[in-house]
Design a protein around this motif. Structure first.
Motif, PDB file in Angstrom:
ATOM      1  N   GLU A  35      63.177 -48.343   1.466  1.00 10.90           N
ATOM      2  CA  GLU A  35      62.161 -49.190   2.018  1.00 10.90           C
ATOM      3  C   GLU A  35      61.644 -50.030   0.731  1.00 10.90           C
ATOM      4  O   GLU A  35      61.353 -49.294  -0.199  1.00 10.90           O
ATOM      5  CB  GLU A  35      61.073 -48.848   2.766  1.00 10.90           C
ATOM      6  CG  GLU A  35      60.078 -49.686   3.045  1.00 10.90           C
ATOM      7  CD  GLU A  35      58.764 -49.179   3.911  1.00 10.90           C
ATOM      8  OE1 GLU A  35      58.040 -49.996   4.480  1.00 10.90           O
ATOM      9  OE2 GLU A  35      58.669 -47.858   3.795  1.00 10.90           O
ATOM     10  N   ILE A  36      61.577 -51.530   0.871  1.00 16.81           N
ATOM     11  CA  ILE A  36      61.093 -52.134  -0.256  1.00 16.81           C
ATOM     12  C   ILE A  36      59.928 -52.628   0.194  1.00 16.81           C
ATOM     13  O   ILE A  36      59.635 -53.424   1.115  1.00 16.81           O
ATOM     14  CB  ILE A  36      62.015 -53.260  -0.639  1.00 16.81           C
ATOM     15  CG1 ILE A  36      63.384 -52.750  -0.646  1.00 16.81           C
ATOM     16  CG2 ILE A  36      61.593 -54.060  -1.846  1.00 16.81           C
ATOM     17  CD1 ILE A  36      63.736 -51.840  -1.738  1.00 16.81           C
ATOM     18  N   VAL A  37      58.665 -52.383  -0.719  1.00 17.85           N
ATOM     19  CA  VAL A  37      57.438 -52.767  -0.682  1.00 17.85           C
ATOM     20  C   VAL A  37      56.964 -53.545  -1.785  1.00 17.85           C
ATOM     21  O   VAL A  37      57.354 -53.240  -2.959  1.00 17.85           O
ATOM     22  CB  VAL A  37      56.370 -51.587  -0.537  1.00 17.85           C
ATOM     23  CG1 VAL A  37      55.081 -51.936  -0.379  1.00 17.85           C
ATOM     24  CG2 VAL A  37      56.622 -50.818   0.906  1.00 17.85           C
ATOM     25  N   ARG A  38      56.693 -54.860  -1.463  1.00 18.24           N
ATOM     26  CA  ARG A  38      56.038 -55.702  -2.662  1.00 18.24           C
ATOM     27  C   ARG A  38      54.694 -55.967  -2.390  1.00 18.24           C
ATOM     28  O   ARG A  38      54.104 -55.988  -1.657  1.00 18.24           O
ATOM     29  CB  ARG A  38      56.590 -57.019  -2.171  1.00 18.24           C
ATOM     30  CG  ARG A  38      58.125 -57.283  -2.126  1.00 18.24           C
ATOM     31  CD  ARG A  38      58.729 -58.377  -1.745  1.00 18.24           C
ATOM     32  NE  ARG A  38      58.644 -58.582  -0.113  1.00 18.24           N
ATOM     33  CZ  ARG A  38      59.039 -59.481   0.549  1.00 18.24           C
ATOM     34  NH1 ARG A  38      59.509 -60.676   0.077  1.00 18.24           N
ATOM     35  NH2 ARG A  38      58.952 -59.290   1.880  1.00 18.24           N
ATOM     36  N   ARG A  39      54.143 -55.804  -3.809  1.00 21.41           N
ATOM     37  CA  ARG A  39      52.614 -55.788  -3.857  1.00 21.41           C
ATOM     38  C   ARG A  39      52.351 -56.785  -5.098  1.00 21.41           C
ATOM     39  O   ARG A  39      52.879 -56.497  -6.123  1.00 21.41           O
ATOM     40  CB  ARG A  39      51.572 -54.504  -4.134  1.00 21.41           C
ATOM     41  CG  ARG A  39      51.897 -53.604  -2.773  1.00 21.41           C
ATOM     42  CD  ARG A  39      51.248 -54.135  -1.896  1.00 21.41           C
ATOM     43  NE  ARG A  39      50.832 -53.216  -0.653  1.00 21.41           N
ATOM     44  CZ  ARG A  39      51.612 -53.349   0.309  1.00 21.41           C
ATOM     45  NH1 ARG A  39      52.664 -54.220   0.344  1.00 21.41           N
ATOM     46  NH2 ARG A  39      51.470 -52.352   1.383  1.00 21.41           N
ATOM     47  N   ALA A  40      51.481 -57.802  -5.069  1.00 16.20           N
ATOM     48  CA  ALA A  40      51.141 -58.533  -6.249  1.00 16.20           C
ATOM     49  C   ALA A  40      50.071 -57.753  -7.070  1.00 16.20           C
ATOM     50  O   ALA A  40      49.386 -56.816  -6.454  1.00 16.20           O
ATOM     51  CB  ALA A  40      50.209 -59.836  -5.607  1.00 16.20           C
ATOM     52  N   ALA A  41      50.381 -57.623  -8.223  1.00 14.90           N
ATOM     53  CA  ALA A  41      49.589 -56.943  -9.280  1.00 14.90           C
ATOM     54  C   ALA A  41      48.179 -56.566  -9.004  1.00 14.90           C
ATOM     55  O   ALA A  41      47.393 -55.657  -9.280  1.00 14.90           O
ATOM     56  CB  ALA A  41      49.983 -57.153 -10.672  1.00 14.90           C
ATOM     57  N   LEU A  42      47.472 -58.032  -8.590  1.00 16.35           N
ATOM     58  CA  LEU A  42      45.996 -57.776  -8.494  1.00 16.35           C
ATOM     59  C   LEU A  42      45.675 -57.133  -7.044  1.00 16.35           C
ATOM     60  O   LEU A  42      44.406 -56.763  -7.035  1.00 16.35           O
ATOM     61  CB  LEU A  42      45.531 -59.426  -8.347  1.00 16.35           C
ATOM     62  CG  LEU A  42      45.552 -59.955  -9.669  1.00 16.35           C
ATOM     63  CD1 LEU A  42      45.117 -61.442  -9.621  1.00 16.35           C
ATOM     64  CD2 LEU A  42      44.647 -59.227 -10.525  1.00 16.35           C
TER      65      LEU A  42
END
Length: 150
Positions: A35-42
Motif C-alpha cells: 500500500e502506498i501512502v502519501r503525506r505532505a511533510a508538513l
C-alpha cells in the motif's frame, strides 16, 4: 500487506514532476501487496511513520539544506519513532539548483540516527528533470516498493 510512506515537500513544478515519477514507480502494477501512502511533510504524523514499513523522502534543497517542511516532519516525529522504526528501508530524492550536499548529509545523519537502511541510491536532480531524471525517480519508487513485497 506492507505500507510504503512517501513523505514529500513539493513546492515547485520540478519537485512535483519528481514526486509523480516516484509515485508511478511505486505503484507499478507488477508490485503487489504494498500500500502506498502519501503525506505532505508538513502534515505527516508519528502514527503515519509508525504505521509504515518503509519510506521515501522527497525534498528540495534550499540554500544547501533540506526544506523546512521535511525538517519539521523529522522534528515532529523523531523521538516518537526512534526505537520502533530501526532497520526499516528508505529512499531519498532531492531537487536543487545548486549545493544539495548539505541536504543529503543532514538527511543521512537523521536516518542513521533512526537506524533506517538505505534501500536505493539517492536521486539528485538539478534544474528541470529530464527523461533520465524521471526514470531514476521511477526506479527509486519501484525499488523501495518492490523491496517491501511479501
Amino acid at each position: 500487506m506492507s505500507t510504503l510512506l512517501i513523505v514529500h515537500h513539493t513546492p515547485s513544478p520540478h519537485c512535483q514532476e519528481m514526486f509523480e515519477a516516484v509515485l508511478s514507480g511505486a505503484t507499478d502494477p507488477e508490485i503487489e501487496g504494498v500500500e502506498i501512502v502519501r503525506r505532505a511533510a508538513l502534515v505527516v504524523t508519528p502514527t503515519d511513520m509508525l504505521s509504515a514499513d518503509g519510506y521515501i523522502l522527497g525534498t528540495p534543497a534550499n540554500l544547501g539544506y533540506m526544506s523546512g517542511a521535511l525538517k519539521h516532519a523529522f522534528d515532529t516525529c523523531y523521538y516518537q519513532i526512534l526505537d520502533s522504526t530501526r532497520g526499516r528501508p528508505y529512499g531519498l530524492y532531492l531537487h536543487g539548483n545548486q549545493g544539495t550536499e548539505g541536504a543529503e548529509k543532514a538527511i543521512d545523519a537523521i536516518t542513521t540516527g533512526l537506524g533506517w537502511t538505505r534501500a536505493a541510491e539517492t536521486v539528485v536532480v538539478s534544474g528541470a528533470p529530464d527523461s533520465d531524471a524521471r526514470e531514476a525517480c521511477w526506479e527509486l519508487g519501484a525499488t523501495v516498493a518492490a523491496g517491501l513485497m511479501s
